[in-house]
Enzyme design. Structure first.
Site, mmCIF file in Angstrom:
data_model
loop_
_atom_site.group_PDB
_atom_site.id
_atom_site.type_symbol
_atom_site.label_atom_id
_atom_site.label_comp_id
_atom_site.label_asym_id
_atom_site.label_seq_id
_atom_site.Cartn_x
_atom_site.Cartn_y
_atom_site.Cartn_z
ATOM 1 N N ARG A 49 -67.729 17.572 128.591
ATOM 2 C CA ARG A 49 -68.919 18.392 128.332
ATOM 3 C C ARG A 49 -68.555 19.805 127.887
ATOM 4 N NH1 ARG A 49 -71.922 17.243 133.103
ATOM 5 N NH2 ARG A 49 -71.032 19.144 133.940
ATOM 6 N N TYR A 102 -89.689 32.231 115.584
ATOM 7 C CA TYR A 102 -89.843 30.792 115.326
ATOM 8 C C TYR A 102 -90.829 30.192 116.346
ATOM 9 C CZ TYR A 102 -88.169 25.920 114.861
ATOM 10 O OH TYR A 102 -88.071 24.561 114.685
ATOM 11 N N ASP A 174 -82.552 35.857 116.328
ATOM 12 C CA ASP A 174 -82.423 34.582 115.622
ATOM 13 C C ASP A 174 -82.031 34.929 114.186
ATOM 14 O OD1 ASP A 174 -82.860 32.261 114.159
ATOM 15 O OD2 ASP A 174 -84.535 31.609 115.396
ATOM 16 N N LYS A 199 -79.025 24.397 109.583
ATOM 17 C CA LYS A 199 -79.454 24.741 108.218
ATOM 18 C C LYS A 199 -78.246 24.774 107.275
ATOM 19 C CE LYS A 199 -83.239 25.484 110.517
ATOM 20 N NZ LYS A 199 -84.092 24.378 110.802
HETATM 21 C C1 LIG Z 1 -85.646 30.537 112.329
HETATM 22 C C2 LIG Z 1 -85.351 29.253 113.021
HETATM 23 N N1 LIG Z 1 -84.787 29.288 114.232
HETATM 24 C C3 LIG Z 1 -84.507 28.160 114.905
HETATM 25 C C4 LIG Z 1 -84.794 26.929 114.364
HETATM 26 C C5 LIG Z 1 -84.509 25.697 115.171
HETATM 27 O O1 LIG Z 1 -83.438 24.995 114.671
HETATM 28 P P1 LIG Z 1 -83.244 23.436 114.991
HETATM 29 O O2 LIG Z 1 -84.119 22.720 114.027
HETATM 30 O O3 LIG Z 1 -81.811 23.203 114.794
HETATM 31 O O4 LIG Z 1 -83.679 23.232 116.405
HETATM 32 C C6 LIG Z 1 -85.385 26.838 113.107
HETATM 33 C C7 LIG Z 1 -85.716 25.515 112.514
HETATM 34 O O5 LIG Z 1 -86.410 25.410 111.536
HETATM 35 C C8 LIG Z 1 -85.672 28.033 112.411
HETATM 36 O O6 LIG Z 1 -86.261 28.020 111.203
#
Ligand SMILES: Cc1ncc(COP(=O)(O)O)c(C=O)c1O
Length: 380
Positions: A49, A102, A174, A199
């Site tokens: 883990r 988000y 973020d 992404k």
């Molecule tokens: C700005 C942002 N943060 C976090 C995430 C979450 O990522 P994940 O899809 O890998 O959970 C996204 C997903 O679209 C995002 O656009």
């Protein structure tokens, strides 16, 4: 040396006699020890883990990318966001959260954090040094995202970092939009930078992965402790895919970034469009901040259309042939979504027309433009 050069050479096994270019994937839950007395040693990995050699290679790259000191992984971008938040709060604490973060992160704050006795106040992303007035005695974390999801506002990061530091509050951002490539938040005084590596680093819309990079070891230890307490684990196969993505991320990012800017610039001049939300455009309200803090754009931008019925917006999106209809971005394929159904802000962002979002992939920009052009008459 530029990052794009470093990321080709970092995190690889040393050449020997016929050594593979890439690290081999080691799948393991149990790790074996020759001697019983070694099982509880703090200086060796004791269980699957806690990662693998591929994870270690990948961590080095993220630490270098973000100019950080420590890195932890999580099974998705969202899990990396919530991990970072959980590392910074306890019952009775207060979080300041940007209104444009988000959606699922806001949902986490409104549900899970609330149940755990942590309160959240949303703030206007453009608040700047004014954040100081919102910091309470029990505020332990300021959660940021730049540009914000869907609405693309930027923060004055140095001003917010300064206000937070003056009151001993941790700042976390973020940083998914820039991929850490065109924004290095830790160099602007932010404490934790979080990525949905799903992404650009994944790059092929087939892996979910998250990373949190800390400015110092002390904070890194807190995030590591939280990851261990929660039991987050990322598979070595997924870590390998993200590491593989890191080798070519700069080239892929640059292509999509250039396409997005070219489409955004063109769309700004179109009759059907009220406003284009891309901070690299001089028309963007936060363009000066972008020019000061960012070294480039990204693949993703928003378009506010002139008022038109929802049915026509949907007809336009349905008529696109090269843009898939789906969430996310940073993959090889372009995407387009209607944003209004998920635009629930408390203190910011009101638009005078429907909002849509384009994510550019790796197609030719001229082909993407032609595709949008053939679909635009549906808005009439
Ligand atoms: C700005 C942002 N943060 C976090 C995430 C979450 O990522 P994940 O899809 O890998 O959970 C996204 C997903 O679209 C995002 O656009």
């Amino acid at each position: 040396m530029k990052d794009e050069t470093k990321f080709i050479h970092m995190g690889r096994p040393k050449a020997g006699l016929g050594t593979p270019v890439n690290r081999e994937i080691t799948r393991a839950s149990t790790l074996l020890f020759e001697k019983a007395e070694d099982l509880y040693r703090a200086d060796v990995r004791g269980y699957g883990r806690h990662g693998s050699a591929v994870h270690d290679d990948l961590a080095k790259i993220f630490i270098e990318l973000e100019r950080g000191a420590a890195c932890e992984f999580a099974p998705s971008g969202l899990a990396a966001c919530t991990l970072a938040i959980m590392a910074c709060v306890k019952s009775g604490d207060h979080v300041l959260m940007t209104d444009n973060s988000y959606g699922p992160v806001r949902y986490f704050a409104d549900t899970f954090l609330k149940q755990m006795g942590v309160t959240t106040t949303r703030f206007d992303p453009r608040i700047g040094a004014g954040i100081s007035d919102l910091i309470q005695d029990n505020t332990t974390l300021i959660w940021l995202e730049a540009p914000g999801s869907l609405t693309f506002e930027l923060h004055d990061l140095p001003a917010i970092a300064k206000a937070a530091k003056a009151k001993g509050v941790i700042t976390a951002i973020d940083n998914t939009w820039s991929g850490g490539i065109t924004l290095k938040p830790l160099t602007h005084g932010i404490d934790i930078s979080v990525h949905a590596a799903t992404k650009y680093f994944g790059g092929h819309s087939d892996v979910l992965f998250g990373a949190g990079i800390c400015a110092n070891e002390k904070l890194g230890k807190r995030v590591t402790a939280s990851r261990k307490q929660i039991g987050h684990h990322t598979s070595p196969d997924d870590a390998y895919q993200i590491l593989r993505g890191a080798r070519s991320v700069y080239m892929r990012f640059a292509h999509a970034e250039a396409s997005a800017l070219s489409l955004a610039t063109w769309l700004e001049g179109r009759d059907e469009v009220l406003e284009v939300l891309h901070p690299a455009l001089t028309s963007h309200p936060d363009h000066d901040i972008w020019a000061r803090d960012f070294t480039g754009g990204a693949c993703l931008f928003g378009v506010v259309l002139k008022p038109v019925s929802e049915a026509k917006v949907l007809a336009f999106i349905n008529a696109l042939k090269l843009f898939g209809i789906g969430y996310s971005y940073g993959g090889f394929e372009s995407l387009c979504i209607q944003c209004d159904p998920q635009l629930n802000r408390k203190v910011s962002a009101k638009f005078d027309g429907p909002l849509i979002r384009f994510a550019c992939g790796l197609e030719d920009a001229g082909d993407l433009k032609a595709d949008i052009e053939q679909a635009l008459p549906r808005l009439k």
